[in-house]
Design a protein around this motif. Structure first.
Motif, PDB file in Angstrom:
ATOM      1  N   GLY A 105       0.785  -1.229   0.000  1.00 26.04           N
ATOM      2  CA  GLY A 105       0.000   0.000   0.000  1.00 26.04           C
ATOM      3  C   GLY A 105       0.814   1.273   0.000  1.00 26.04           C
ATOM      4  N   VAL A 106       2.120   1.171   0.214  1.00 25.90           N
ATOM      5  CA  VAL A 106       2.988   2.347   0.264  1.00 25.90           C
ATOM      6  C   VAL A 106       4.306   2.034  -0.436  1.00 25.90           C
ATOM      7  CG1 VAL A 106       2.024   3.249   2.420  1.00 25.90           C
ATOM      8  CG2 VAL A 106       3.952   1.680   2.504  1.00 25.90           C
ATOM      9  N   ASP A 107       5.086   3.058  -0.670  1.00 23.18           N
ATOM     10  CA  ASP A 107       6.410   2.889  -1.272  1.00 23.18           C
ATOM     11  C   ASP A 107       7.419   2.661  -0.141  1.00 23.18           C
ATOM     12  OD1 ASP A 107       8.902   3.149  -2.457  1.00 23.18           O
ATOM     13  OD2 ASP A 107       8.274   4.780  -3.781  1.00 23.18           O
ATOM     14  N   ARG A 108       7.654   1.406   0.167  1.00 26.66           N
ATOM     15  CA  ARG A 108       8.526   1.050   1.300  1.00 26.66           C
ATOM     16  C   ARG A 108       9.934   1.606   1.154  1.00 26.66           C
ATOM     17  NH1 ARG A 108       6.611  -4.066   4.393  1.00 26.66           N
ATOM     18  NH2 ARG A 108       8.407  -3.545   5.636  1.00 26.66           N
ATOM     19  N   ASP A 109      10.502   1.534  -0.054  1.00 25.28           N
ATOM     20  CA  ASP A 109      11.873   2.018  -0.256  1.00 25.28           C
ATOM     21  C   ASP A 109      11.975   3.512   0.023  1.00 25.28           C
ATOM     22  OD1 ASP A 109      12.903  -0.484  -0.885  1.00 25.28           O
ATOM     23  OD2 ASP A 109      12.484  -0.246  -3.023  1.00 25.28           O
ATOM     24  N   ALA A 110      11.010   4.281  -0.467  1.00 27.46           N
ATOM     25  CA  ALA A 110      11.030   5.729  -0.239  1.00 27.46           C
ATOM     26  C   ALA A 110      10.884   6.044   1.242  1.00 27.46           C
ATOM     27  CB  ALA A 110       9.923   6.402  -1.051  1.00 27.46           C
ATOM     28  N   LEU A 111      10.015   5.307   1.935  1.00 20.99           N
ATOM     29  CA  LEU A 111       9.872   5.530   3.374  1.00 20.99           C
ATOM     30  C   LEU A 111      11.166   5.201   4.102  1.00 20.99           C
ATOM     31  CD1 LEU A 111       6.296   4.112   4.088  1.00 20.99           C
ATOM     32  CD2 LEU A 111       6.993   6.506   3.932  1.00 20.99           C
ATOM     33  N   ARG A 112      11.773   4.077   3.741  1.00 18.14           N
ATOM     34  CA  ARG A 112      13.020   3.656   4.388  1.00 18.14           C
ATOM     35  C   ARG A 112      14.100   4.722   4.204  1.00 18.14           C
ATOM     36  NH1 ARG A 112      13.806  -0.716   1.688  1.00 18.14           N
ATOM     37  NH2 ARG A 112      12.429  -1.968   2.961  1.00 18.14           N
ATOM     38  N   LYS A 113      14.213   5.242   2.964  1.00 12.57           N
ATOM     39  CA  LYS A 113      15.224   6.276   2.680  1.00 12.57           C
ATOM     40  C   LYS A 113      14.975   7.541   3.490  1.00 12.57           C
ATOM     41  CE  LYS A 113      16.211   4.626  -1.963  1.00 12.57           C
ATOM     42  NZ  LYS A 113      15.997   4.840  -3.397  1.00 12.57           N
ATOM     43  N   SER A 114      13.719   7.772   3.858  1.00 10.16           N
ATOM     44  CA  SER A 114      13.363   8.959   4.650  1.00 10.16           C
ATOM     45  C   SER A 114      13.386   8.688   6.147  1.00 10.16           C
ATOM     46  CB  SER A 114      11.977   9.458   4.239  1.00 10.16           C
ATOM     47  OG  SER A 114      11.993   9.848   2.888  1.00 10.16           O
ATOM     48  N   GLY A 115      13.732   7.470   6.522  1.00 10.10           N
ATOM     49  CA  GLY A 115      13.836   7.145   7.939  1.00 10.10           C
ATOM     50  C   GLY A 115      12.527   6.727   8.594  1.00 10.10           C
ATOM     51  N   VAL A 116      11.497   6.470   7.810  1.00 10.01           N
ATOM     52  CA  VAL A 116      10.207   6.053   8.359  1.00 10.01           C
ATOM     53  C   VAL A 116      10.155   4.525   8.360  1.00 10.01           C
ATOM     54  CG1 VAL A 116       7.697   6.148   8.104  1.00 10.01           C
ATOM     55  CG2 VAL A 116       9.092   8.145   7.498  1.00 10.01           C
ATOM     56  N   LYS A 117       9.891   3.946   9.512  1.00 12.98           N
ATOM     57  CA  LYS A 117       9.819   2.494   9.623  1.00 12.98           C
ATOM     58  C   LYS A 117       8.449   2.012   9.157  1.00 12.98           C
ATOM     59  CE  LYS A 117      13.110   2.332  13.346  1.00 12.98           C
ATOM     60  NZ  LYS A 117      13.361   2.127  14.748  1.00 12.98           N
ATOM     61  N   MET A 118       8.431   0.807   8.615  1.00 13.07           N
ATOM     62  CA  MET A 118       7.200   0.205   8.106  1.00 13.07           C
ATOM     63  C   MET A 118       7.017  -1.147   8.753  1.00 13.07           C
ATOM     64  SD  MET A 118       4.774   0.375   5.742  1.00 13.07           S
ATOM     65  CE  MET A 118       3.553  -0.835   5.281  1.00 13.07           C
ATOM     66  N   TYR A 119       5.805  -1.417   9.209  1.00 16.45           N
ATOM     67  CA  TYR A 119       5.498  -2.732   9.764  1.00 16.45           C
ATOM     68  C   TYR A 119       4.218  -3.242   9.121  1.00 16.45           C
ATOM     69  CZ  TYR A 119       4.085  -6.465  12.846  1.00 16.45           C
ATOM     70  OH  TYR A 119       3.687  -7.679  13.320  1.00 16.45           O
ATOM     71  N   SER A 120       4.304  -4.415   8.551  1.00 15.25           N
ATOM     72  CA  SER A 120       3.135  -5.097   8.014  1.00 15.25           C
ATOM     73  C   SER A 120       2.956  -6.388   8.794  1.00 15.25           C
ATOM     74  CB  SER A 120       3.324  -5.440   6.533  1.00 15.25           C
ATOM     75  OG  SER A 120       3.359  -4.277   5.757  1.00 15.25           O
ATOM     76  N   THR A 121       1.752  -6.616   9.261  1.00 10.70           N
ATOM     77  CA  THR A 121       1.496  -7.877   9.944  1.00 10.70           C
ATOM     78  C   THR A 121       1.679  -9.009   8.942  1.00 10.70           C
ATOM     79  OG1 THR A 121      -0.862  -7.906   9.442  1.00 10.70           O
ATOM     80  CG2 THR A 121      -0.190  -6.768  11.460  1.00 10.70           C
ATOM     81  N   ASP A 122       1.941 -10.188   9.438  1.00 13.56           N
ATOM     82  CA  ASP A 122       2.140 -11.335   8.550  1.00 13.56           C
ATOM     83  C   ASP A 122       0.942 -11.519   7.626  1.00 13.56           C
ATOM     84  OD1 ASP A 122       4.616 -11.807   9.625  1.00 13.56           O
ATOM     85  OD2 ASP A 122       3.984 -13.511  10.859  1.00 13.56           O
TER      86      ASP A 122
END
Length: 126
Positions: free
Chosen positions: A48-65
């Motif tokens: 649902g989001v651009d994980r790589d862009a968030l990671r590069k910006s320092g935002v952590k992402m968690y998706s439940t299994d």
């Protein structure tokens, strides 16, 4: 209701973010919208989001299994996956004792329902 008044007030105070609904019923949130909110953690679908862009910006992402496309759901479904996620969220927010308490309460409710249904009584939802 499912929540006491104080918890409900806290939940209502959490800002919502505009999203675009996808054909699948899921949503996509723009990376810019998330960054504008100064989020430090996003919990949601893996796609649902651009994980790589968030990671590069320092935002952590968690998706439940259950939300990860690379995980196969258990068959048959059980509450063990729910309890695993409660434990993980307890670790993320540094409240492992609260997670243990929630899981213990879930076990008690499940046990009560199993006893009620085994005896033919009407069971309440967890």
């Amino acid at each position: 209701g499912a929540y006491d008044a104080m918890t409900l007030a806290k939940l209502k105070a959490i800002p919502t973010i505009a999203s675009q609904e996808l054909n699948t019923g899921g949503v996509k949130v723009s990376t810019e919208t998330i960054l504008d909110q100064h989020a430090d953690l996003v919990i949601g679908y893996d796609t649902g989001v651009d994980r790589d862009a968030l990671r590069k910006s320092g935002v952590k992402m968690y998706s439940t299994d259950a939300m990860c496309t690379d995980k196969k759901p258990p068959a048959p479904a059980t509450f063990s996956q729910v309890k695993d996620e409660v434990t993980k969220v307890g670790q993320i927010f540094d409240v492992p004792d609260k997670a243990k308490q929630v899981n213990k309460e879930l076990d008690a409710k499940i046990s009560t329902i199993q006893k009620q249904t085994a005896s033919g009584a009407k069971a309440n939802a967890v």
